[in-house]
Design an enzyme around this catalytic site. Structure first.
Site, PDB file in Angstrom:
ATOM      1  N   GLU A  45       0.595   3.808   0.821  1.00 44.70           N
ATOM      2  CA  GLU A  45      -0.463   4.673   1.749  1.00 44.70           C
ATOM      3  C   GLU A  45       0.806   6.253   3.003  1.00 44.70           C
ATOM      4  O   GLU A  45       1.371   5.420   3.074  1.00 44.70           O
ATOM      5  CB  GLU A  45      -0.895   4.727   2.807  1.00 44.70           C
ATOM      6  CG  GLU A  45      -2.516   5.006   3.005  1.00 44.70           C
ATOM      7  CD  GLU A  45      -3.489   4.574   3.291  1.00 44.70           C
ATOM      8  OE1 GLU A  45      -4.027   5.252   3.946  1.00 44.70           O
ATOM      9  OE2 GLU A  45      -3.048   3.218   3.513  1.00 44.70           O
TER      10      GLU A  45
ATOM     11  N   ARG B 253      -0.216   2.149  13.180  1.00 42.22           N
ATOM     12  CA  ARG B 253      -1.676   1.401  12.701  1.00 42.22           C
ATOM     13  C   ARG B 253      -0.619   0.916  11.092  1.00 42.22           C
ATOM     14  O   ARG B 253      -1.357   0.060  10.436  1.00 42.22           O
ATOM     15  CB  ARG B 253      -2.337   1.727  12.963  1.00 42.22           C
ATOM     16  CG  ARG B 253      -2.864   2.232  14.019  1.00 42.22           C
ATOM     17  CD  ARG B 253      -4.377   2.608  13.938  1.00 42.22           C
ATOM     18  NE  ARG B 253      -4.698   3.458  13.367  1.00 42.22           N
ATOM     19  CZ  ARG B 253      -4.187   5.212  13.566  1.00 42.22           C
ATOM     20  NH1 ARG B 253      -3.959   5.453  15.194  1.00 42.22           N
ATOM     21  NH2 ARG B 253      -4.257   5.731  12.831  1.00 42.22           N
ATOM     22  N   HIS B 254      -0.069   2.313  10.179  1.00 43.89           N
ATOM     23  CA  HIS B 254       0.258   2.198   8.689  1.00 43.89           C
ATOM     24  C   HIS B 254       1.465   0.869   8.924  1.00 43.89           C
ATOM     25  O   HIS B 254       2.443   1.286   8.956  1.00 43.89           O
ATOM     26  CB  HIS B 254      -0.045   2.908   8.231  1.00 43.89           C
ATOM     27  CG  HIS B 254      -1.610   3.626   8.140  1.00 43.89           C
ATOM     28  ND1 HIS B 254      -1.601   4.281   9.346  1.00 43.89           N
ATOM     29  CD2 HIS B 254      -2.273   3.492   7.210  1.00 43.89           C
ATOM     30  CE1 HIS B 254      -3.178   4.309   9.200  1.00 43.89           C
ATOM     31  NE2 HIS B 254      -3.969   4.020   8.054  1.00 43.89           N
TER      32      HIS B 254
ATOM     33  N   ARG C 224      -1.877  -7.200  12.152  1.00 44.84           N
ATOM     34  CA  ARG C 224      -2.704  -6.439  12.823  1.00 44.84           C
ATOM     35  C   ARG C 224      -3.959  -7.789  13.755  1.00 44.84           C
ATOM     36  O   ARG C 224      -3.684  -7.520  14.866  1.00 44.84           O
ATOM     37  CB  ARG C 224      -4.524  -6.247  11.814  1.00 44.84           C
ATOM     38  CG  ARG C 224      -3.492  -4.980  11.437  1.00 44.84           C
ATOM     39  CD  ARG C 224      -4.446  -4.270  10.527  1.00 44.84           C
ATOM     40  NE  ARG C 224      -4.865  -3.272  10.229  1.00 44.84           N
ATOM     41  CZ  ARG C 224      -6.063  -2.467  10.531  1.00 44.84           C
ATOM     42  NH1 ARG C 224      -7.282  -2.672  10.886  1.00 44.84           N
ATOM     43  NH2 ARG C 224      -5.590  -0.931  10.936  1.00 44.84           N
TER      44      ARG C 224
ATOM     45  N   ARG D  89       0.191  -1.692   0.107  1.00 49.88           N
ATOM     46  CA  ARG D  89      -0.030  -0.082  -0.375  1.00 49.88           C
ATOM     47  C   ARG D  89       0.780   1.635  -0.098  1.00 49.88           C
ATOM     48  O   ARG D  89       1.631   1.998   1.016  1.00 49.88           O
ATOM     49  CB  ARG D  89      -1.167  -0.001   0.750  1.00 49.88           C
ATOM     50  CG  ARG D  89      -1.953  -0.625   1.063  1.00 49.88           C
ATOM     51  CD  ARG D  89      -2.552  -0.715   0.646  1.00 49.88           C
ATOM     52  NE  ARG D  89      -3.746  -2.220   0.725  1.00 49.88           N
ATOM     53  CZ  ARG D  89      -4.244  -2.725   1.376  1.00 49.88           C
ATOM     54  NH1 ARG D  89      -5.226  -2.399   2.791  1.00 49.88           N
ATOM     55  NH2 ARG D  89      -5.333  -4.509   1.224  1.00 49.88           N
TER      56      ARG D  89
ATOM     57  N   SER E 214     -12.240  -7.788   6.256  1.00 48.69           N
ATOM     58  CA  SER E 214     -13.563  -7.176   5.459  1.00 48.69           C
ATOM     59  C   SER E 214     -13.566  -8.852   4.021  1.00 48.69           C
ATOM     60  O   SER E 214     -12.895  -9.573   3.876  1.00 48.69           O
ATOM     61  CB  SER E 214     -13.068  -6.394   4.947  1.00 48.69           C
ATOM     62  OG  SER E 214     -13.889  -4.977   5.284  1.00 48.69           O
TER      63      SER E 214
ATOM     64  N   GLU F 114     -11.150  -2.802  13.298  1.00 51.64           N
ATOM     65  CA  GLU F 114     -12.022  -4.042  12.002  1.00 51.64           C
ATOM     66  C   GLU F 114     -10.041  -4.452  11.764  1.00 51.64           C
ATOM     67  O   GLU F 114      -9.010  -4.082  11.885  1.00 51.64           O
ATOM     68  CB  GLU F 114     -12.053  -3.431  11.062  1.00 51.64           C
ATOM     69  CG  GLU F 114     -12.371  -3.803   9.646  1.00 51.64           C
ATOM     70  CD  GLU F 114     -12.280  -3.683   8.663  1.00 51.64           C
ATOM     71  OE1 GLU F 114     -11.651  -2.661   7.887  1.00 51.64           O
ATOM     72  OE2 GLU F 114     -10.963  -4.485   8.062  1.00 51.64           O
TER      73      GLU F 114
END
Lengths: 592, 592
Positions: free
Chosen positions: B356, B362-363, B566, B354, B515, B512
């Site tokens: 990002e 958290r990333h 996670r 990712r 998904s 979360e």
């Protein structure tokens, strides 16, 4: 969603009595395109291809629309007492729950007389007169059963309309069928389940296949004819669609790798590909099982790294938030950090990337690496013992757990048995010098002068492997003590003879499958060897590597890396590693 | 190689009576650098850091040289009857083979009186007078034993020189020790093996640690103080070395994540990191075990792809032989090809990328994805059942197989028990609308007006999770039927209520974790929803995706994806996912 129009099989009235085999139409299309394109430039060929594709898609959509419309027509037909027992039904929640779902793999004679439900691909169907249809239903890999629908004079539960409708379902549609299991009058030779058949009472198409498949099921299961992206490139789109001449025995045409990949769904459905995928997954599992049983710990090295790991050649580079990142070519550095960090024994399974512009059936730009690294207690031969044990465990495991799959693969890609030592016998281990001597003394003329100080070429490897197979009856052996010049800067020199290293290769069917050895664990010794190799120990990537051994005392260690795709391809003697990969990546191909 | 100079521990005569704790020196260095750099620009700070590093390295090399020279001096000293029983010896082949190697984990009282060999890290040592030294030897994770060397008046097998030499070995050197197992007079509280001790007869340093460690073992095992690359970036190299104030109870200082990563070897040696790594590896294993037992097949999606998989945002792009390639953000597309290709049920474990630019604890830009996909027989809740079963298997498996590791992690990063349903009880499953209703009726003031049609924000998730934990005593629950607008184009709308989708999230400790949902398997329906989302179904990447469902009939299916990092971080309630990763990748950090 129920109100949306759905593609459905063409009704019998509008369908040709027997659709021409898909290969034939594809071949015709290709031949036409070929005629047109032969004298034009590449660009024109490309254009023609694009146009052909566009038209094919237009036709496909028209067929979908027609099919949808036809369903409504069919519904408007005269009374059909079986009308609730068949049709297009995409909503899975609507399938009858009252009969037990079966799997063909586990279906036995105790089911005779019972009403069951089967979810399967309709592999093909054949009308017999107007009142009966025979279908082959395929469930998983190559599990097939014959299904029969015979119209009842009363029209229930099976009507003539229903029989015709089933006869017109496009091959490779996904169907949900209810029926009664019965014993056939004589064994059904064409199906794997030969002692039972299914008498259809209901048949729903859950997901319709197109009228013309990119690759028929039969062709998908034939040997791939051509693995070269390069050749296909020359003829552009034309060659991609081309189908090779019919196979000798089967009469089914075969297709090129590109044609297979363009129809990836059918490529994967072929039993031979299912079998290869199953073997591949099992090799991974065997690798893990064996190493975990020896207290090796699983870890994941990073794929994005800050410096080219092995000197910068053949490495993918990408922009990364204002700096450059590289894709790891091997987890070497990180395996060693794990050892330095006290993990004792580690393994990893993950992608490795090579930006090598090699367009051959042996190369890929991304493949799955199997790597391990371990502390040495007394001698680096401990690592060789571990690896040999591991590979024997894998080879024997394939034979035990995947015998049916191996046999299936051999029925398409014939190969000789992979020879390994008998249980209790050790793996053949020669020194590099002994291997070269064997080549000089017993090998082909051209290798009479091979040197002990230079690395082997691929033809030398092949010749040596052939000599060893003939002499020692094995397809798996190790060469130890590679010359110093043939090994990277981190390889440990033999303290007793610095002209060679404590490093080894292992071979499967005459080809190198694995490289490994003891690594230098002392920073001073490491820097000295880096300088000896003509590299600056302070250059990017190298300095960070050496510094690991300065952070804290790191015990002697070593390991190896091998490619999963190659293990599978070499074991099965496949014509290309591309067949062993799920989604082969080559310099010219990033799809699907 | 034996003739090469090797670093060795400094001889007693030249070593300070007790080296100052490494943190102290590092702190001093940092303070000095800080003084110098405080008023200068970032660039100057960087320069200063580079200079400091250069000098530190010069000093280290000088120390190495001095140590080597001193060893020769020591050898030239007066007669030492124990001189063959200790020293620097990098050649592993030379260690005595005559005593059995032991592992501390399996060492029992039956070994009392036996001579054994232990390979370990010397964690620390302490002289008692001039004739006795106590050392803590650490083998794996946090297995430690007390070792004692007492000089014999006759000088054999242990001399006063040998005792002094052992007392001066740098902590975190790797040693091979021979000795006799004995029972201590009273339990050794400071070591995990408290009922036995090792009376040293030989001690060789196989790999020496530096005099000053970047991170001491004790500090490495303290909670990380700061996870922000951003903050550290502001103060450049200075902050990197800074050490936080001493911990309350232990008196041992703690360090920032950057300091940990710069000393990756010591970071990994910390028992807390070893425990986290062990738990992580076991989560992978549990994931595979459970899915394999349900006939899921392992496969590897490609990482290099030809089009940005989810619309082009946050995707890494790289030059690829004259075209562009992208790094896969999820295996979604390929999982579905596997299902279309007849694989029925598949899973994959591999990297996802990712791009990002999020600099938070958290990333990460690269992490390990756990993905699964399966055919649906009657209803997509089958998938939810499977995933819930899978996660309960993982949670219970961690508790059963890793109880010691979890306890160890909690001793550094305290957390409450992770609450799951009792065996036989099902997982709490609410619809999205029910969750929103709970928030509106019982949640904080600010969520009184949350809508059923919009996705939840992270604060909403946290509030809902807290409500649920209080009300239902669980840290694990599922939300089903997410609103249509909150799900991607491939999500299947609920046929009974198209305002919601057959899609779900699952939560761990209010966050979360997963998904997933049913995917559209019909190409016509898929195109319609893509258009509804305002996307052109013929755009690159999208067209190829839709075409998969046109190649041949694809059964109803769905799945889910979750992040391994996670799962581990949330289960243990770690302050950052960076602690659960082996080599965390952030926009500012690609090393080590």
């Amino acid at each position: 969603m129920a109100e949306q129009p759905k593609p459905a099989p063409a009704p019998v009235a509008e369908a040709p009595a027997q659709a021409p085999p898909a290969e034939a139409s594809a071949a015709t299309a290709a031949a036409e395109a070929g005629d047109e394109g032969a004298s034009t430039s590449k660009k024109a060929a490309k254009k023609a291809e694009a146009k052909a594709k566009k038209e094919a898609e237009k036709a496909r959509r028209a067929a979908e629309r027609a099919a949808t419309a036809a369903t409504s027509d069919a519904a408007a037909q005269a009374e059909d007492l079986a009308k609730d027992n068949y049709g297009q039904e995409t909503d899975v929640t609507k399938y009858s729950p009252d009969a037990g779902h079966i799997n063909l793999k586990t279906l036995g004679e105790e089911s005779v007389g019972k009403t069951v439900t089967l979810r399967a691909w309709l592999q093909n169907s054949r009308m017999q007169g107007a009142k009966m249809v025979f279908a082959e239903l395929r469930e998983e890999g190559n599990w097939t059963i014959q299904a029969i629908a015979a119209a009842n004079p009363e029209g229930a539960p099976v009507s003539r309309q229903m029989v015709k409708w089933i006869g017109a379902v496009n091959p490779e549609s996904f169907v949900v069928v209810e029926g009664v299991i019965q014993k056939p009058l004589e064994p059904v030779k064409s199906c794997r389940v030969s002692n039972l058949e299914l008498h259809i009472t209901k048949c729903f198409v859950h997901a319709a296949a197109p009228t013309v498949l990119g690759l028929t099921f039969a062709t998908a299961n034939r040997p791939v004819t051509n693995f070269s992206d390069e050749e296909a490139k020359v003829e552009e789109g034309v060659e991609k669609l081309s189908i090779a001449p019919p196979g000798e025995a089967t009469g089914v045409p075969a297709a090129s790798m590109i044609a297979h990949l363009e129809s990836i769904v059918m490529h994967k459905r072929a039993p031979v590909q299912q079998a290869i995928a199953d073997i591949r997954a099992e090799v991974k599992q065997l690798f893990r099982e064996y190493l975990r049983s020896l207290s090796f710990k699983d870890f994941e090295p990073p794929n994005l790294i800050s410096a080219a790991s092995e000197g910068g050649a053949n490495v993918f580079r990408l922009p990364y938030f204002g700096q450059d990142a590289f894709l790891a070519q091997s987890p070497q550095f990180y395996k060693q950090i794990e050892i330095a960090g006290g993990r004792k024994r580690v393994f990893s399974i993950g992608p490795v990337f090579r930006a090598e512009n090699s367009n051959t059936p042996r190369h890929m730009t991304e493949f799955t690496g199997l790597d391990l690294e371990m502390e040495i207690v007394k001698d680096y031969h401990e690592i060789m013992d571990t690896i040999e044990g591991l590979l024997l465990y894998i080879f024997r495991g394939i034979k035990e757990r995947c015998s049916e799959e191996v046999e299936l693969v051999r029925s398409v890609y014939p190969s000789e048995e992979f020879l390994v030592p008998e249980p209790g016998q050790s793996v053949l281990r020669l020194t590099f010098a002994e291997g070269q001597k064997l080549l000089r003394e017993e090998g082909p003329e051209e290798f009479r002068n091979v040197s002990d100080d230079e690395d082997m070429s691929t033809p030398q490897e092949k010749a040596l492997g052939a000599l060893i197979r003939a002499k020692y009856k094995t397809d798996f052996f190790a060469l130890d003590k590679f010359p110093e010049g043939a090994r990277p800067f981190y390889a440990k020199e033999d303290p007793k003879n610095p002209k060679v290293t404590n490093a080894y290769d292992m071979f499967m069917r005459n080809q190198e499958i694995l490289s490994g050895g003891q690594r230098i664990n002392d920073p001073v010794e490491l820097e000295a060897r880096i300088r000896k190799k003509g590299v600056d120990p302070l250059s990017p990537g190298i300095k960070e590597y050496v510094d690991i051994f300065r952070q804290a005392g790191v015990p002697a260690h070593g390991g190896a890396g091998l490619g999963l795709d190659r293990v599978v391809a070499f074991y099965l003697n496949l014509p290309s590693v591309h067949l062993a990969a799920y989604y082969p990546r080559t310099p010219k191909r990033l799809t699907p």
